[in-house]
Structure formats: structure tokens, C-alpha cells
Design a protein around this motif. Sequence first.
Motif, short mmCIF file in Angstrom:
data_model
loop_
_atom_site.label_atom_id
_atom_site.label_comp_id
_atom_site.label_asym_id
_atom_site.label_seq_id
_atom_site.Cartn_x
_atom_site.Cartn_y
_atom_site.Cartn_z
N VAL A 116 37.55 40.39 41.00
CA VAL A 116 37.05 41.76 41.22
C VAL A 116 35.62 41.71 41.75
N LYS A 163 40.94 46.26 41.85
CA LYS A 163 41.53 46.05 40.52
C LYS A 163 43.05 45.98 40.61
N THR A 192 44.05 42.65 42.20
CA THR A 192 43.80 41.58 41.24
C THR A 192 44.88 41.55 40.17
N ARG A 240 46.89 46.77 35.44
CA ARG A 240 45.58 47.19 35.96
C ARG A 240 44.62 47.52 34.82
N VAL A 272 42.76 44.48 33.62
CA VAL A 272 41.64 44.13 34.48
C VAL A 272 40.42 44.97 34.09
N GLY A 273 40.62 46.26 33.94
CA GLY A 273 39.52 47.15 33.55
C GLY A 273 38.96 46.81 32.18
#
Length: 65
Positions: A16, A22, A25, A33, A36-37
Motif C-alpha cells: 500500500v 487497498k 493489495t 480489504r 488491509v485497513g
Amino acid sequence: MKTYSVDLHTKIVESVKKGVSKSETARRFGVNRSTVGRYLKWLDEDGTLAPKKAPGSEEPRGGTL
């Protein structure tokens, strides 16, 4: 929730930071997702990508037997 290695956490965050979205990735690494966050939030708030201790995994109130 499935536990991923800290190495994978690092690779996801690096992706990222290199400018990959995002969503892309998440697709590349096979994670959601929101995962990722969450990793980006951990790094921003705690300065680490190590998973937190699971709730309820404390020593029993009476101590060790």
C-alpha cells in the motif's frame, strides 16, 4: 479470525505504501480489504504490526494452581 504472519502483515503494508490500492493489495495477498485497513491502522496507532493478545486469554483470577 484467521491469524496471518507478521511477515505477511509487513508485505501488505509495504504494498500500500508503494502506491498499490487497498483493494488490489487485498486481492494480491488473498485477504479481505478490511484486513488491509486494519494493518495500516495498527501501524499508525500502535507503531507495530504484531497481533494483539486475544481477549479473555488472561490468567484465571485465582492465579496458577
